[in-house]
Design a protein around this motif. Structure first.
Motif, short mmCIF file in Angstrom:
data_model
loop_
_atom_site.label_atom_id
_atom_site.label_comp_id
_atom_site.label_asym_id
_atom_site.label_seq_id
_atom_site.Cartn_x
_atom_site.Cartn_y
_atom_site.Cartn_z
N GLU A 384 0.33 -1.16 0.09
CA GLU A 384 0.22 -0.39 -0.59
C GLU A 384 0.62 1.12 0.13
OE1 GLU A 384 -2.88 0.71 -0.64
OE2 GLU A 384 -3.93 -1.81 -0.22
N HIS A 385 1.62 1.46 1.03
CA HIS A 385 2.97 2.56 0.59
C HIS A 385 3.55 2.78 -0.44
CE1 HIS A 385 2.96 3.01 4.65
NE2 HIS A 385 3.22 2.17 5.27
N GLY A 388 0.63 3.95 -3.08
CA GLY A 388 0.05 5.22 -2.41
C GLY A 388 1.39 6.60 -3.14
N ASP A 389 3.03 6.06 -3.10
CA ASP A 389 3.79 7.19 -3.66
C ASP A 389 4.05 7.53 -4.40
OD1 ASP A 389 4.56 7.14 -1.07
OD2 ASP A 389 6.62 5.54 -1.02
N PHE A 391 1.18 6.79 -6.95
CA PHE A 391 0.18 7.69 -7.15
C PHE A 391 0.14 9.00 -6.68
CE2 PHE A 391 -2.20 3.76 -8.80
CZ PHE A 391 -1.97 4.09 -9.99
N ASP A 392 0.96 9.45 -5.62
CA ASP A 392 1.31 10.28 -5.47
C ASP A 392 1.88 11.34 -6.30
OD1 ASP A 392 0.11 9.96 -2.59
OD2 ASP A 392 1.97 9.88 -1.42
N HIS A 393 2.48 10.48 -6.87
CA HIS A 393 3.70 11.19 -7.89
C HIS A 393 3.06 11.66 -9.13
CE1 HIS A 393 7.39 11.96 -10.21
NE2 HIS A 393 6.96 11.31 -11.65
N LEU A 395 0.07 11.99 -9.66
CA LEU A 395 -1.22 12.93 -9.34
C LEU A 395 -0.95 14.72 -9.70
CD1 LEU A 395 -3.52 11.71 -7.10
CD2 LEU A 395 -4.30 11.37 -9.57
N ALA A 396 0.70 14.06 -8.93
CA ALA A 396 1.70 15.83 -8.84
C ALA A 396 1.96 15.96 -10.03
CB ALA A 396 2.05 15.72 -7.92
N THR A 405 -7.21 16.07 -13.39
CA THR A 405 -7.44 15.26 -13.24
C THR A 405 -9.26 15.25 -12.95
OG1 THR A 405 -6.62 15.48 -10.77
CG2 THR A 405 -5.65 14.02 -12.14
#
Length: 416
Positions: A384-385, A388-389, A391-393, A395-396, A405
């Motif tokens: 999950e981490h 998450g990392d 998709f954090d990147h 999306l930014a 988006t």
């Protein structure tokens, strides 16, 4: 010294020491049991080593792989166990020379054990036949497992009937006849038990579930690790530490998901999409292309694609006063390439498994760009981490490609 004296040596010795009859009898029996057990273990070890060694010498010299499958399915080991069992059976009358009332029961136990060993030998042969046939092109698409299972069920039925016949000292025909007369009553009383028994055999034979497997069964609210499998139920410890009990026969009558394949593979799948607003998708102009070349992961790709596009347009004399003519770079296409390159170079992604960034069918919320890849770490929390990392990147990174988006808000609601 004749055979009889050999088996009463301890008895005669202890009697000669002026001990009581009972002490001499039991001491003689205990010593004989220990001695026979040790001899049987030695015989089993020697025969097993000889058969395995012989099998490994013969196997490389044969033209096909059938004997290799016999070794893999432990046929030499199962055959080796027969020799000490026959030895114990032959020597039993001498063991219980002072306990004739126990001799019959012990011989029955040995005979039942022999039936089990013979079934194991047959199972090893049938499994080897199955594995060998699966290597042949003509049988690769055939349900070989089903055929072998039918044979094994038949063999087990014969074995169980034979065992009961040995225990009850009734002929197999009489035993089967009695069972047939009582079959309706047995089926009515033991319906759940019979269903569970059949299900247990199928679960075991098909290797559908093992203790420790993570399974998901929405019908019963199960999502966790299997902690116990018995005749009637399968217990699943959910991730919230609750226990869900599933009828064993439900595993063969209903659908469930077993995550063992993921645990045994080299990665855990990441499959999630980013929704891109359709109105933000457009052809890239020269200024935007030059700006995107500053993004290192796609700069070489843009250079290469730009040359191909210019050559294509030049050959076809495309009128570039309108972007729609000829070929052009789009911001969503470059973003899709960026996502794929980013995943290929991500240290937590298994580069030897599928890595893909794909565009799915448009939805009312936008155009989905789906990420399909596998993380090296399969532990849930770490997975999950990692996801998450990533998709954090991403999306930014979306705005850098002049994209937007989707996010439902009051303005979007009014427009719709």
């Amino acid at each position: 010294m004749d055979t009889q004296k050999l088996f009463t040596f301890i008895y005669d010795y202890i009697k000669g020491q002026n001990y009581s009859e009972g002490v001499a009898i039991y001491a003689n029996l205990i010593v004989l049991l220990i001695a026979v057990s040790i001899i049987a273990f030695i015989i089993d070890f020697i025969v097993r080593r000889l058969l395995i060694s012989l099998a490994h010498r013969i196997a490389p010299k044969t033209k096909n792989d059938f004997d290799d499958f016999l070794i893999k399915n432990k046929l030499p080991q199962n055959l080796a166990h027969l020799v000490p069992t026959f030895f114990i059976e032959q020597i039993t009358p001498h063991l219980f020379i002072h306990f004739p009332q126990f001799e019959v029961g012990f011989l029955k136990a040995i005979d039942v054990f022999l039936v089990i060993l013979i079934i194991r030998v047959i199972r090893s042969i049938l499994q080897s036949v199955r594995d060998f046939l699966k290597t042949l092109p003509a049988f690769r698409d055939k349900p070989i497992d089903s055929y072998i299972q039918v044979f094994m069920i038949f063999i087990w039925m014969i074995g169980i009937v034979s065992a009961f016949s040995i225990i009850t000292e009734k002929s197999i025909v009489a035993f089967v006849t009695t069972l047939g007369a009582l079959s309706a009553v047995i089926l009515l009383i033991f319906r759940d038990t019979i269903l569970g028994f059949v299900a247990s055999i199928q679960v075991s034979v098909n290797d559908m579930v093992r203790i420790g497997d993570w399974i998901t069964m929405e019908k019963y609210g199960a999502d966790g690790d299997v902690v116990e499998i018995n005749l009637a139920t399968v217990k699943v410890q959910n991730f919230d530490k609750t226990i869900t009990t599933i009828p064993t026969y439900a595993l063969i009558s209903d659908s469930f998901k077993n995550w063992r394949g993921m645990n045994e593979s080299d990665g855990r799948r990441i499959k999630r999409a980013i929704l891109i607003k359709a109105h933000s998708i457009h052809y890239l102009n020269n200024e935007e292309i030059e700006e995107l070349k500053k993004i290192q992961l796609v700069s070489n790709y843009i250079d290469h694609r730009q040359k191909d596009i210019e050559l294509f347009n030049e050959k076809r004399s495309a009128d570039k006063s309108l972007f729609i003519n000829g070929r052009n770079l789009t911001n969503i296409g470059v973003f899709r390439k960026y996502v794929e390159t980013y995943l290929e170079r991500h240290p937590a992604i298994n580069e030897n498994m599928m890595i893909m960034s794909r565009q799915l069918a448009q939805t009312p919320q936008g155009v989905p760009i789906e990420i399909y890849a596998f993380s090296k770490d399969k532990v849930w929390k770490n997975y999950e981490h990692i996801m998450g990392d990533i998709f954090d990147h991403l999306l930014a990174a979306v705005p850098y490609f002049y994209l937007e988006t989707y996010e439902l808000n009051s303005f979007d609601s009014l427009r719709s």
